[in-house]
Design a protein around this motif. Structure first.
Motif, PDB file in Angstrom:
ATOM      1  N   ARG A  79     -13.926  14.998 -18.366  1.00 55.49           N
ATOM      2  CA  ARG A  79     -14.090  15.938 -17.251  1.00 55.49           C
ATOM      3  C   ARG A  79     -13.405  17.262 -17.560  1.00 55.49           C
ATOM      4  O   ARG A  79     -12.416  17.323 -18.282  1.00 55.49           O
ATOM      5  N   SER A  80     -13.938  18.334 -17.002  1.00 57.75           N
ATOM      6  CA  SER A  80     -13.302  19.635 -17.185  1.00 57.75           C
ATOM      7  C   SER A  80     -13.217  20.403 -15.872  1.00 57.75           C
ATOM      8  O   SER A  80     -12.778  21.547 -15.852  1.00 57.75           O
ATOM      9  N   ASP A  81     -13.621  19.770 -14.764  1.00 56.81           N
ATOM     10  CA  ASP A  81     -13.640  20.482 -13.489  1.00 56.81           C
ATOM     11  C   ASP A  81     -12.260  20.505 -12.846  1.00 56.81           C
ATOM     12  O   ASP A  81     -11.518  19.531 -12.884  1.00 56.81           O
ATOM     13  N   LEU A  82     -11.912  21.637 -12.279  1.00 57.61           N
ATOM     14  CA  LEU A  82     -10.646  21.764 -11.555  1.00 57.61           C
ATOM     15  C   LEU A  82     -10.908  21.514 -10.076  1.00 57.61           C
ATOM     16  O   LEU A  82     -11.723  22.201  -9.465  1.00 57.61           O
ATOM     17  N   ARG A  85      -8.182  17.923  -5.515  1.00 54.46           N
ATOM     18  CA  ARG A  85      -7.572  16.604  -5.703  1.00 54.46           C
ATOM     19  C   ARG A  85      -6.642  16.588  -6.923  1.00 54.46           C
ATOM     20  O   ARG A  85      -5.519  16.080  -6.860  1.00 54.46           O
ATOM     21  N   LEU A  86      -7.108  17.165  -8.020  1.00 51.13           N
ATOM     22  CA  LEU A  86      -6.288  17.230  -9.240  1.00 51.13           C
ATOM     23  C   LEU A  86      -5.007  18.021  -8.985  1.00 51.13           C
ATOM     24  O   LEU A  86      -3.904  17.590  -9.348  1.00 51.13           O
ATOM     25  N   ILE A  87      -5.160  19.178  -8.352  1.00 54.02           N
ATOM     26  CA  ILE A  87      -4.012  20.063  -8.166  1.00 54.02           C
ATOM     27  C   ILE A  87      -3.070  19.507  -7.089  1.00 54.02           C
ATOM     28  O   ILE A  87      -1.851  19.472  -7.271  1.00 54.02           O
ATOM     29  N   GLY A  89      -2.780  16.352  -6.103  1.00 51.22           N
ATOM     30  CA  GLY A  89      -2.150  15.143  -6.624  1.00 51.22           C
ATOM     31  C   GLY A  89      -1.037  15.466  -7.607  1.00 51.22           C
ATOM     32  O   GLY A  89       0.055  14.881  -7.550  1.00 51.22           O
ATOM     33  N   SER A  90      -1.298  16.423  -8.489  1.00 48.68           N
ATOM     34  CA  SER A  90      -0.279  16.807  -9.462  1.00 48.68           C
ATOM     35  C   SER A  90       0.940  17.414  -8.771  1.00 48.68           C
ATOM     36  O   SER A  90       2.083  17.189  -9.199  1.00 48.68           O
ATOM     37  N   ALA A  91       0.707  18.161  -7.695  1.00 45.01           N
ATOM     38  CA  ALA A  91       1.819  18.741  -6.937  1.00 45.01           C
ATOM     39  C   ALA A  91       2.668  17.641  -6.296  1.00 45.01           C
ATOM     40  O   ALA A  91       3.903  17.672  -6.364  1.00 45.01           O
ATOM     41  N   LEU A  92       2.014  16.652  -5.683  1.00 40.70           N
ATOM     42  CA  LEU A  92       2.761  15.526  -5.093  1.00 40.70           C
ATOM     43  C   LEU A  92       3.561  14.805  -6.168  1.00 40.70           C
ATOM     44  O   LEU A  92       4.728  14.448  -5.972  1.00 40.70           O
ATOM     45  N   PHE A  93       2.916  14.570  -7.301  1.00 42.53           N
ATOM     46  CA  PHE A  93       3.614  13.918  -8.411  1.00 42.53           C
ATOM     47  C   PHE A  93       4.847  14.730  -8.820  1.00 42.53           C
ATOM     48  O   PHE A  93       5.940  14.171  -9.011  1.00 42.53           O
TER      49      PHE A  93
ATOM     50  N   LEU B  99       5.581   9.112  -3.848  1.00 45.70           N
ATOM     51  CA  LEU B  99       4.936  10.391  -4.179  1.00 45.70           C
ATOM     52  C   LEU B  99       4.367  10.361  -5.594  1.00 45.70           C
ATOM     53  O   LEU B  99       3.237  10.831  -5.834  1.00 45.70           O
ATOM     54  N   VAL B 100       5.118   9.809  -6.526  1.00 50.43           N
ATOM     55  CA  VAL B 100       4.646   9.721  -7.912  1.00 50.43           C
ATOM     56  C   VAL B 100       3.407   8.831  -7.990  1.00 50.43           C
ATOM     57  O   VAL B 100       2.417   9.156  -8.650  1.00 50.43           O
ATOM     58  N   GLY B 103       0.520  10.636  -6.178  1.00 47.81           N
ATOM     59  CA  GLY B 103       0.192  11.864  -6.916  1.00 47.81           C
ATOM     60  C   GLY B 103      -0.519  11.599  -8.230  1.00 47.81           C
ATOM     61  O   GLY B 103      -1.474  12.297  -8.575  1.00 47.81           O
ATOM     62  N   LEU B 106      -4.205  10.514  -7.456  1.00 45.35           N
ATOM     63  CA  LEU B 106      -5.033  11.650  -7.036  1.00 45.35           C
ATOM     64  C   LEU B 106      -5.190  12.649  -8.184  1.00 45.35           C
ATOM     65  O   LEU B 106      -6.263  13.207  -8.394  1.00 45.35           O
ATOM     66  N   GLY B 107      -4.106  12.886  -8.907  1.00 41.70           N
ATOM     67  CA  GLY B 107      -4.113  13.889  -9.973  1.00 41.70           C
ATOM     68  C   GLY B 107      -4.582  13.349 -11.314  1.00 41.70           C
ATOM     69  O   GLY B 107      -4.575  14.076 -12.309  1.00 41.70           O
ATOM     70  N   ARG B 125      -8.163  20.791 -17.432  1.00 42.23           N
ATOM     71  CA  ARG B 125      -7.638  20.012 -16.310  1.00 42.23           C
ATOM     72  C   ARG B 125      -6.176  19.627 -16.544  1.00 42.23           C
ATOM     73  O   ARG B 125      -5.346  19.728 -15.641  1.00 42.23           O
ATOM     74  N   THR B 132       1.071  22.583 -12.722  1.00 37.83           N
ATOM     75  CA  THR B 132       1.276  22.300 -11.297  1.00 37.83           C
ATOM     76  C   THR B 132       2.461  21.361 -11.088  1.00 37.83           C
ATOM     77  O   THR B 132       3.336  21.631 -10.250  1.00 37.83           O
ATOM     78  N   ALA B 136       5.959  22.237  -9.262  1.00 33.83           N
ATOM     79  CA  ALA B 136       6.379  21.469  -8.081  1.00 33.83           C
ATOM     80  C   ALA B 136       7.742  20.829  -8.311  1.00 33.83           C
ATOM     81  O   ALA B 136       8.582  20.788  -7.400  1.00 33.83           O
TER      82      ALA B 136
END
Lengths: 139, 153
Positions: A79-82, A85-87, A89-93, B99-100, B103, B106-107, B125, B132, B136
């Motif tokens: 996949r290459s779409d931004l 959900r990706l952003i 989720g990565s922020a929550l992580f 959260l991990v 996250g 989803l990520g 991606r 990101t 964060a």
């Protein structure tokens, strides 16, 4: 059987050794790396740098391989779409990573270093993953 | 344990340990890529092993990889005379773990899958995901510090 299971065991062990040696199983060092406005500890930049350089070479090798050494084909993300959900989720992580100074690999590796704390983190992490599956089905 | 070079501006940093540790992680991920044809993303492998995800490597391979993580860490800990890092209190560990977990699902990945395997492949991606979660994490530590929230004993 051994031909199939030995590579992931060796890979995991090398990975765990690298995490411990690089300081990623030490939450203070991880949080020190993220603390760029305070008492910054650049160690993790060297961990990331070393790992990325080796892997960049591995990707070049891959271009010349018809199939992996121990498998029939490469099974890689394409996949290459931004997406939000990706952003998101990565922020929550990243928030979770910053709070405890742990991410999935070091959390699991630390089960032998600080078993109770690491287990609380790992079980919570799996619970979080399970919630996502419950809410939206398998992805 | 290893201190072949140091950084005078950052006396607490362990750049040589970091670099060698990173090279080991890179070799581990390279073995997974060139040997099994797969990405060494720990969050995805953990989800696969526990049945939370149905896609990815075989379940037995996922368990072998996860089993290796503490084995490798134990070897380094034993060689360095033991490690006794401080960890956050249970409340922080639970919130952070949740959260991990959410996250990374989803990520679609974490520090290993996106940060090491994806960035080294110049995946758009993964580069965005890595920037990101680094931002964060930096913001989280900065905010907690400014609020005087002591996480580690």
């Amino acid at each position: 059987m051994m031909r199939r299971l030995l590579p992931p065991l060796v890979s995991g062990s090398l990975f765990g050794a690298g995490l411990a040696l690089g300081g990623m199983t030490d939450p203070a060092r991880v949080r020190g790396f993220l603390d760029i406005f305070g008492d910054w500890d650049p160690t993790l930049a060297f961990v990331m740098g070393g790992a990325v350089i080796v892997m960049a070479i591995a990707w070049r090798f891959r271009e010349h391989m018809a199939h992996p050494l121990f498998a029939e084909k490469f099974s890689l993300p394409d996949r290459s779409d931004l997406t939000a959900r990706l952003i998101g989720g990565s922020a929550l992580f990243g928030v979770g990573w910053g709070i405890a100074g742990l991410c999935p690999g070091p959390g699991i590796a630390a089960l032998v270093i600080e078993p109770v704390s690491a287990a609380i983190f790992v079980v919570s992490m799996l619970a979080g993953m399970f919630v996502v599956r419950l809410v939206e089905g398998n992805a | 344990m290893i201190a072949a070079f140091t950084l005078s501006a950052f006396p607490d940093a362990a750049p040589m340990n970091g670099l060698i540790g990173g090279i080991l992680i890179g070799l581990a991920a390279a073995l997974m890529l060139l040997g099994a044809g797969r990405i060494a993303g720990v969050s995805g492998i953990a989800a696969r092993a526990t049945g939370i995800s149905d896609s990815g490597m075989s379940k037995s391979s996922a368990w072998m990889f996860l089993l290796g993580l503490p084995i490798g860490a134990a070897i380094v800990a034993a060689a360095s005379g033991g490690m006794a890092p401080s960890f956050a209190s249970p409340a922080f560990l639970i919130v952070a773990g949740l959260l991990v977990g959410v996250g990374t699902r989803l990520g679609s990945g974490c520090t290993s899958g996106h940060g090491v395997c994806g960035v080294s492949r110049l995946s758009q991606r993964s580069i965005v995901a890595t920037l990101t979660f680094m931002a964060a994490g930096i913001a989280t530590v900065a905010i907690m510090n400014s609020l005087g929230l002591e996480v580690l004993p």
